[in-house]
Design a protein around this motif. Sequence first.
Motif, PDB file in Angstrom:
ATOM      1  N   VAL A 143     -41.091 -10.302  46.228  1.00  8.78           N
ATOM      2  CA  VAL A 143     -40.981  -9.865  47.686  1.00  8.78           C
ATOM      3  C   VAL A 143     -42.041 -10.644  48.149  1.00  8.78           C
ATOM      4  N   CYS A 144     -41.887 -10.598  49.770  1.00  4.17           N
ATOM      5  CA  CYS A 144     -42.788 -11.231  50.827  1.00  4.17           C
ATOM      6  C   CYS A 144     -43.087 -10.460  51.801  1.00  4.17           C
ATOM      7  N   GLY A 145     -44.003 -10.859  52.833  1.00  6.46           N
ATOM      8  CA  GLY A 145     -44.007 -10.328  54.050  1.00  6.46           C
ATOM      9  C   GLY A 145     -43.148 -10.960  55.035  1.00  6.46           C
ATOM     10  N   ASP A 146     -43.629 -11.143  56.188  1.00  7.26           N
ATOM     11  CA  ASP A 146     -42.557 -11.430  57.637  1.00  7.26           C
ATOM     12  C   ASP A 146     -42.400 -13.145  57.098  1.00  7.26           C
ATOM     13  N   ASP A 147     -43.282 -13.692  56.539  1.00  4.08           N
ATOM     14  CA  ASP A 147     -43.075 -15.194  56.327  1.00  4.08           C
ATOM     15  C   ASP A 147     -42.601 -15.683  55.023  1.00  4.08           C
ATOM     16  N   PRO A 148     -41.307 -15.749  54.894  1.00  7.05           N
ATOM     17  CA  PRO A 148     -40.536 -16.009  53.787  1.00  7.05           C
ATOM     18  C   PRO A 148     -41.006 -17.694  53.311  1.00  7.05           C
ATOM     19  N   THR A 149     -41.661 -18.366  54.145  1.00  6.21           N
ATOM     20  CA  THR A 149     -41.901 -19.826  53.923  1.00  6.21           C
ATOM     21  C   THR A 149     -43.507 -19.908  52.975  1.00  6.21           C
ATOM     22  N   SER A 153     -34.398 -13.931  47.732  1.00 10.05           N
ATOM     23  CA  SER A 153     -33.365 -14.061  47.163  1.00 10.05           C
ATOM     24  C   SER A 153     -33.017 -15.511  47.222  1.00 10.05           C
ATOM     25  N   GLY A 154     -32.548 -16.361  46.219  1.00 10.96           N
ATOM     26  CA  GLY A 154     -32.156 -17.755  46.400  1.00 10.96           C
ATOM     27  C   GLY A 154     -33.267 -18.722  46.206  1.00 10.96           C
ATOM     28  N   ALA A 155     -34.648 -18.197  46.165  1.00 12.87           N
ATOM     29  CA  ALA A 155     -35.793 -19.120  46.110  1.00 12.87           C
ATOM     30  C   ALA A 155     -35.899 -19.561  44.648  1.00 12.87           C
TER      31      ALA A 155
END
Length: 285
Positions: free
Chosen positions: A164-170, A241-243
């Motif tokens: 899981v991450c916050g608003d910044d998936p990068t 997902s997909g990372a």
Amino acid sequence: MDIDSLRSFLAIVDTGSFTRAAAQIHRTQSAISMQIKKLEEELGSPLFDRDKRPLTVSLAGQRLVSHARRLVASHDEALDAFIREDNTRPIRIGCPDDYAQSLLPELLEAFRQQLGKVTFDVLCASSVRLRQRLDSGDLDLAIVTRAPDSDEGWLLKHDKGVWVCGDDPTLVERRPLPLALFDKSCKFHTTALDGLGKFGIDVDLVAFTTSASTLVGLVRNQQALSAMASGSIPSDLKVLSGANLPPLPAIDIVIVAATHSHPMITPSMISSISHQFTAAQAKIA
């Protein structure tokens, strides 16, 4: 069949360990080993496969479980009819912090539907520490994550780990990868670090903790990614997902009762609530 021997048998089944069962029922491991040996001689079949790890229940043992639970429950109910027990004290229940908001409220509601206006004394800690508190008699019930192929407790929910991450998936592209994880006793902690190592991804371990709110705060503040059970993720966090990240394991969340639990808690009641939860999950699936 001797009731104390059946009680020892069920303690081993529910804990998955002769050692933990001995601690819970306040007997030596050699004493309960003798009880199991006598049961096996009486029934003419081994009740456990001692060569496998974790300890597994044999086919004969699986057949005995339901009979043993009924016999022990009937014995205890007969005693309760003659011995006045203290039903007024709070029911002491333990829960890992990440299930405290997602699963625990529903579980307490289910118990109160059957028991009425009882009070719960809730302790949040890791599954490892909760088992220790069960064994020492400090808890009546605990929600824990059980080991694969274990018969411990009554099933509440199948779940799986996700990144899981916050608003910044990068943030997933940063190296070393910033992580915040549950403590070392959590299944996701070791799996995440080992998997990332095999993927050749360097890690910056910002923090590890038993506090779900700490992990959520760090992820929400863009300071780290985390590995959590999918059913415990707040709605404002995003599943990655997909990372290019290693997969996380599936888990079973169960409820375990102490061998000498609160007098209002019975195996049949826990079994009923377990069926209620698993049936609800099956409908969602």
